[in-house]
Scaffold this motif. Sequence first.
Motif, short mmCIF file in Angstrom:
data_model
loop_
_atom_site.label_atom_id
_atom_site.label_comp_id
_atom_site.label_asym_id
_atom_site.label_seq_id
_atom_site.Cartn_x
_atom_site.Cartn_y
_atom_site.Cartn_z
N LEU A 168 0.83 -1.20 0.00
CA LEU A 168 0.00 0.00 0.00
C LEU A 168 0.87 1.26 0.00
O LEU A 168 0.53 2.25 -0.65
CB LEU A 168 -0.92 -0.01 1.22
CG LEU A 168 -1.89 -1.20 1.32
CD1 LEU A 168 -2.72 -1.10 2.59
CD2 LEU A 168 -2.80 -1.27 0.10
N ILE A 169 1.98 1.22 0.73
CA ILE A 169 2.87 2.38 0.76
C ILE A 169 3.51 2.62 -0.61
O ILE A 169 3.69 3.76 -1.03
CB ILE A 169 3.96 2.17 1.83
CG1 ILE A 169 3.33 2.14 3.24
CG2 ILE A 169 5.03 3.26 1.76
CD1 ILE A 169 4.30 1.79 4.34
N LEU A 170 3.82 1.53 -1.31
CA LEU A 170 4.54 1.62 -2.58
C LEU A 170 3.63 1.78 -3.79
O LEU A 170 4.13 1.82 -4.93
CB LEU A 170 5.42 0.37 -2.77
CG LEU A 170 6.52 0.17 -1.72
CD1 LEU A 170 7.18 -1.18 -1.91
CD2 LEU A 170 7.54 1.30 -1.81
N ILE A 171 2.32 1.88 -3.59
CA ILE A 171 1.40 2.04 -4.72
C ILE A 171 1.75 3.24 -5.59
O ILE A 171 1.75 3.13 -6.83
CB ILE A 171 -0.06 2.11 -4.22
CG1 ILE A 171 -0.54 0.72 -3.81
CG2 ILE A 171 -0.98 2.70 -5.29
CD1 ILE A 171 -1.95 0.70 -3.26
N PRO A 172 2.08 4.42 -5.02
CA PRO A 172 2.45 5.55 -5.89
C PRO A 172 3.69 5.29 -6.74
O PRO A 172 3.89 5.94 -7.76
CB PRO A 172 2.70 6.70 -4.90
CG PRO A 172 1.94 6.33 -3.68
CD PRO A 172 2.03 4.84 -3.61
N LEU A 173 4.52 4.33 -6.33
CA LEU A 173 5.75 4.05 -7.06
C LEU A 173 5.52 3.14 -8.26
O LEU A 173 6.07 3.36 -9.33
CB LEU A 173 6.78 3.41 -6.12
CG LEU A 173 8.15 3.09 -6.72
CD1 LEU A 173 8.83 4.36 -7.19
CD2 LEU A 173 9.01 2.36 -5.70
N GLY A 174 4.68 2.11 -8.08
CA GLY A 174 4.50 1.15 -9.17
C GLY A 174 3.10 0.63 -9.33
O GLY A 174 2.90 -0.37 -10.05
N GLY A 175 2.12 1.28 -8.71
CA GLY A 175 0.76 0.79 -8.82
C GLY A 175 0.58 -0.50 -8.03
O GLY A 175 1.40 -0.86 -7.19
N VAL A 176 -0.53 -1.21 -8.29
CA VAL A 176 -0.80 -2.48 -7.63
C VAL A 176 -0.57 -3.59 -8.64
O VAL A 176 -1.30 -3.70 -9.62
CB VAL A 176 -2.24 -2.54 -7.09
CG1 VAL A 176 -2.47 -3.87 -6.38
CG2 VAL A 176 -2.50 -1.39 -6.13
N GLY A 177 0.45 -4.39 -8.42
CA GLY A 177 0.76 -5.46 -9.35
C GLY A 177 1.95 -6.25 -8.87
O GLY A 177 2.50 -6.02 -7.78
N PRO A 178 2.41 -7.21 -9.68
CA PRO A 178 3.55 -8.04 -9.28
C PRO A 178 4.82 -7.24 -9.00
O PRO A 178 5.61 -7.62 -8.13
CB PRO A 178 3.74 -8.97 -10.48
CG PRO A 178 2.40 -9.02 -11.14
CD PRO A 178 1.80 -7.66 -10.94
N PHE A 179 5.03 -6.13 -9.73
CA PHE A 179 6.23 -5.32 -9.50
C PHE A 179 6.25 -4.76 -8.08
O PHE A 179 7.26 -4.85 -7.37
CB PHE A 179 6.29 -4.19 -10.52
CG PHE A 179 7.38 -3.19 -10.27
CD1 PHE A 179 8.71 -3.54 -10.44
CD2 PHE A 179 7.09 -1.91 -9.83
CE1 PHE A 179 9.72 -2.63 -10.20
CE2 PHE A 179 8.09 -0.99 -9.59
CZ PHE A 179 9.42 -1.35 -9.77
N THR A 180 5.13 -4.18 -7.67
CA THR A 180 5.05 -3.62 -6.32
C THR A 180 5.14 -4.72 -5.27
O THR A 180 5.75 -4.54 -4.21
CB THR A 180 3.74 -2.84 -6.14
OG1 THR A 180 3.58 -1.93 -7.22
CG2 THR A 180 3.73 -2.07 -4.84
N ALA A 181 4.52 -5.87 -5.55
CA ALA A 181 4.60 -7.00 -4.62
C ALA A 181 6.04 -7.46 -4.45
O ALA A 181 6.47 -7.79 -3.33
CB ALA A 181 3.72 -8.15 -5.11
N THR A 182 6.80 -7.47 -5.53
CA THR A 182 8.21 -7.86 -5.46
C THR A 182 8.99 -6.90 -4.59
O THR A 182 9.83 -7.31 -3.77
CB THR A 182 8.81 -7.92 -6.87
OG1 THR A 182 8.08 -8.86 -7.67
CG2 THR A 182 10.27 -8.35 -6.81
N LEU A 183 8.74 -5.60 -4.74
CA LEU A 183 9.41 -4.61 -3.90
C LEU A 183 9.05 -4.80 -2.43
O LEU A 183 9.92 -4.68 -1.55
CB LEU A 183 9.03 -3.20 -4.36
CG LEU A 183 9.51 -2.75 -5.74
CD1 LEU A 183 9.01 -1.34 -6.04
CD2 LEU A 183 11.03 -2.80 -5.82
#
Length: 332
Positions: A168-183
């Motif tokens: 949720l914190i990283l949503i502005p960085l990469g949206g909601v998806g596998p990329f953000t989940a990996t981070l």
Amino acid sequence: MSSEPSPVDELREYLGFAAAGDSAVDRKLKDIKRRKTIRRLWVGLGVVAFVAVLRWSLTTVDFSLAELYAQLPEFAEALTEYFPPTTYFGVLPFVDVMQYWEFMLEAELFAASQVTVAIAIAGTALGLPGALFFGVMASERVVPYPFNFLFRLTMSVIRAIPALVWVLILIPLGGVGPFTATLAVMIDTTGYLGRLFTDELEEIADGPIEGIRSTGANKSQIVSFGMLSQVFRQFIAWLAFDLEHNVRVAISLGLIGAGGLGLELNVQRRTFNYTEMMACIILVILLAGSVELLSQRLRSYLRDGDEVERTGIIEAFVTAPKKIVQSSMGKR
């Protein structure tokens, strides 16, 4: 004429608070009784405190056995959708497993499983350098107190925030998806794996460190050859364990839209397709169980000693059902 002891005196004697005799044996016996009484009081206070906390917890969550009982018929009806019945050979009742298989192929759940595993592997690999750095720097053997506390504090902050919140914190960085989940998995791995690395370094022997230092080695050489070399196996074992944990994390992150099996499971949950949900759950169990089995076998190979079971990976998969049945029956 000697008087009989009163009930109060007998109780004080039993509890160990009566006047002690002159002999050392009497004083020791009184001390044992007193300690036993105090221990019982603490246990009683602990039970009372636990009951009070449990009652508060149940009240806070509005737990109700009556409501649970009232929902049982609806749950029983849903079970027929979780496990759709059918008959084989016209007479043998069983679960219609073909419905699960057809949905797995139709929804491409095997591809979703690959996304889940990819999130876990990529997040673990990307988080490993940070975990190793913070794990080493947080050790008092490397960085003197209180400066090492800054690295411990950083890992504590990371662990205090669940991976779900990191997404949720990283949503502005990469949206909601596998990329953000990996981070999110990467950050989570840095905090948890780093702490495990620190604990391992705190338990190593001083002999090899002193031996490396006596050769005139610098600080980095002492850390590499005197410290890390002692815990190499433990590091690999903890890395395998964390990968196993991250697979489960990746599944849970999918429930909020981060992709993989969790995303498909959430879609079917929101549409109340219980049969399709069960197909996703079956794959979740198989995926998590397979990764756990691989992790367990790897850790067993890394243990010291000749008595460790050396079953191969393929043999472990083949014999796993038999071992599960034997374990459930109390056999080894």
